[in-house]
Design an enzyme around this catalytic site. Structure first.
Site, PDB file in Angstrom:
ATOM      1  N   THR A 193       0.618  -0.923   0.217  1.00 22.82           N
ATOM      2  CA  THR A 193      -0.715  -0.265   0.132  1.00 22.82           C
ATOM      3  C   THR A 193       1.154   1.341  -0.071  1.00 22.82           C
ATOM      4  OG1 THR A 193      -0.535   0.000   2.340  1.00 22.82           O
ATOM      5  CG2 THR A 193      -1.702  -0.966   0.894  1.00 22.82           C
ATOM      6  N   LYS A 219       4.604  -6.982   4.655  1.00 24.79           N
ATOM      7  CA  LYS A 219       4.226  -5.455   4.537  1.00 24.79           C
ATOM      8  C   LYS A 219       3.317  -4.707   5.324  1.00 24.79           C
ATOM      9  CE  LYS A 219       0.640  -2.940   3.387  1.00 24.79           C
ATOM     10  NZ  LYS A 219      -0.353  -2.839   4.269  1.00 24.79           N
ATOM     11  N   THR A 237      -1.180  -1.641   8.367  1.00 24.21           N
ATOM     12  CA  THR A 237      -0.739  -2.877   8.521  1.00 24.21           C
ATOM     13  C   THR A 237      -0.805  -3.670   8.503  1.00 24.21           C
ATOM     14  OG1 THR A 237      -4.235  -2.412   8.037  1.00 24.21           O
ATOM     15  CG2 THR A 237      -3.111  -4.625   7.806  1.00 24.21           C
ATOM     16  N   GLU A 337       6.895   4.922   7.407  1.00 23.77           N
ATOM     17  CA  GLU A 337       6.619   6.059   6.711  1.00 23.77           C
ATOM     18  C   GLU A 337       6.870   7.529   6.420  1.00 23.77           C
ATOM     19  OE1 GLU A 337       1.695   4.711   5.412  1.00 23.77           O
ATOM     20  OE2 GLU A 337       2.167   6.056   7.416  1.00 23.77           O
ATOM     21  N   ASN A 471      -0.150  11.038   6.166  1.00 25.37           N
ATOM     22  CA  ASN A 471      -1.244  10.238   6.732  1.00 25.37           C
ATOM     23  C   ASN A 471      -2.442  11.576   6.766  1.00 25.37           C
ATOM     24  OD1 ASN A 471      -0.864   7.491   7.802  1.00 25.37           O
ATOM     25  ND2 ASN A 471       1.330   8.376   7.957  1.00 25.37           N
ATOM     26  N   SER A 476      -6.493  10.444  -0.182  1.00 26.07           N
ATOM     27  CA  SER A 476      -6.279  11.071  -1.641  1.00 26.07           C
ATOM     28  C   SER A 476      -5.231  11.168  -2.928  1.00 26.07           C
ATOM     29  CB  SER A 476      -5.662  12.980  -1.244  1.00 26.07           C
ATOM     30  OG  SER A 476      -4.822  12.897  -0.911  1.00 26.07           O
TER      31      SER A 476
END
Length: 476
Positions: A193, A219, A237, A337, A471, A476
């Site tokens: 993702t 992942k 996740t 991230e 985040n 979007s």
């Protein structure tokens, strides 16, 4: 009439703004390409076939977002899972739990989608997850249809799956199943993702007299603070699958996976958020029994290892699984991230493993600690603060606690930099040396509780400006 009361004039004043230190530089996120590995066919486990495709779940045209893995052996694989403890369990988690229970700890394989979590989607979400499982099973050769296909999903919570698009792609997936290294790498991409690189690992090891192989895919980059356990009742996740051609009984596989996950995936955190979809599935099909002379065909002749009947082999397998799971788990943190740092929190000399683990997690989840690591600021008070508020069964004794920064292998002076000793701060901390240590991508913080012999490690990353950017615009 009462006398009139004069109304005082109201004087307004501008409230002075509070000065706040602003960042003068924004660090770029380090490249993660060196974490992408490819493997030769000889390293990949025997008796599995995989495939992946684009099913229009992700917005990007052509992005792989649907994949399957199938054990091609005559007998279904032993199957185990560690699943989220979040009370809002996603539909695929519920379906996988029920399939493992009804199948007696055996499964044919799994289907995974990315881009939509199928979580908090009500009755329709459960129906969709079951349809994904049943459709894969119905498309397999007749000899492989006797037992179910597990399900995993990851992506945005609260949105329905484009189930028609997914179902229409499954026959194509089954027709394209193969065991090539490229197909394994593509399968790892179908899990992604916000990940910046596909996470695939494989290796071989000796189990008794036989060479067995193991491959793993996972992942995760955000919403990472797993707390996973076996399916309840007993049988991201973060998503992950581990497939091996070793022969392990279902109870032994579940026991080994519980041990491995609690010392790997349950010891990582990116942002402290436990997902509704966290799932680690492990399959063991026994295909390493005997290699024939032609190609990679196998004869399944391995006796299944059990915990009581084969204690030495079980311990070897459990430790190999733990080590392998640890490597996979660390890849998730390295891809956190916006992360610029990979941080190991080691808590030692604790009265119990649970205490060491809890203290390490408190530090790793502290936003103040994580931002200090991003700023390369040796603010060790934030470490002590997190240690102090950790809920533990055994009380922490402040004047027993010591804290150090451990230099990475790239730092010329390997001596630990002591910050606190037995609850007393070091008088003259070398700030220049601290800056050198904290400038590295890999960091380690060591906390000595001085009250036992148990130890735990937790892996985390820093918080950067980029984490907020990612985040703040996730949908979007």
């Amino acid at each position: 009439m009462p006398p009139s009361i004069p109304v005082p004039s109201i004087v307004t004043r501008a409230i002075p703004s509070l000065a706040r230190a602003a960042s003068t530089t924004t660090k770029s996120t380090p490249s993660k390409e060196h974490h992408v590995h490819s493997y030769s066919p000889e390293v990949l486990p025997l008796g599995y076939a995989v495939a992946s495709t684009h099913a229009s779940i992700k917005k990007k045209t052509g992005a792989l977002d649907l994949g399957i893995l199938v054990s091609t052996t005559d007998k279904p694989a032993s199957a185990a899972a560690c699943l989220t403890r979040n009370v809002f369990k996603a539909a695929p988690v519920t379906v996988t739990t029920q399939l493992l229970q009804s199948g007696g700890g055996r499964a044919r394989g799994f289907i995974v989608n990315s881009g939509c979590a199928n979580a908090v989607t009500g009755k329709k979400g459960l129906e969709d997850a079951w349809e994904m499982s049943n459709t894969v099973t119905s498309q397999l050769p007749p000899g492989q249809r006797g037992i179910g296909t597990l399900v995993m999903s990851t992506g945005v919570i609260g949105q329905p799956l484009p189930i028609s698009s997914i179902i229409s792609k499954i026959p194509e997936l089954v027709r394209s199943l193969d065991d090539s290294p490229k197909s394994w790498l593509d399968l790892s991409k179908s899990f992604m993702t916000t990940d910046t690189f596909p996470k695939l690992r494989a290796k071989s090891f000796r189990l008794g007299e036989r060479l067995v192989r193991i491959a793993g895919i996972d992942k995760g980059a955000g919403m990472i603070a797993p707390s996973m356990g076996p399916p309840q009742p007993p049988h991201a996740t973060l998503l992950g699958v581990i497939a091996t051609d070793a022969a392990i009984s279902p109870p032994a596989l579940q026991s080994a996976l519980n041990y491995a996950v609690d010392r790997s995936f349950n010891n990582i955190t990116v942002d402290g958020d436990m997902s509704t979809n966290d799932s680690i599935i492990c399959l063991a099909n026994g295909a390493a029994g005997k290699l024939e002379t032609q190609g990679r065909e196998t004869a399944e002749s391995m006796e299944e290892i059990t915990e009581d009947g084969h204690p030495e082999e079980y311990k070897v397998f459990r430790e190999e699984l733990r080590s392998f799971a640890e490597e996979l788990a660390q890849l998730v943190v390295r891809d956190g991230e916006g992360a610029t740092k990979f941080v190991t929190i080691r808590v030692k000399n604790a009265p119990s493993y649970e205490t060491a683990q809890a203290v390490a997690k408190s530090i790793a989840n502290s936003s103040l600690f994580k931002t200090a690591m991003y700023g390369e600021d040796a603010n060790w008070g934030r470490i002590l603060c997190a240690v102090g508020y950790t809920p533990t069964a055994q009380a922490i004794i402040p004047n027993h606690v010591s804290v150090s920064f451990i230099p990475s292998a790239n730092v010329s002076d390997p001596t630990p930099l002591r910050l606190l000793t037995n609850g007393e701060p070091e008088a003259n901390i070398d700030e220049d040396r601290a800056s050198v240590i904290l400038a590295e991508e890999d960091l380690e913080v060591e906390v000595d509780l001085g009250d036992g012999h148990e130890e735990a490690k937790v892996w985390t990353c820093d918080f950067s400006h980029e984490y907020v950017t990612i985040n703040g615009s996730y949908r979007s």
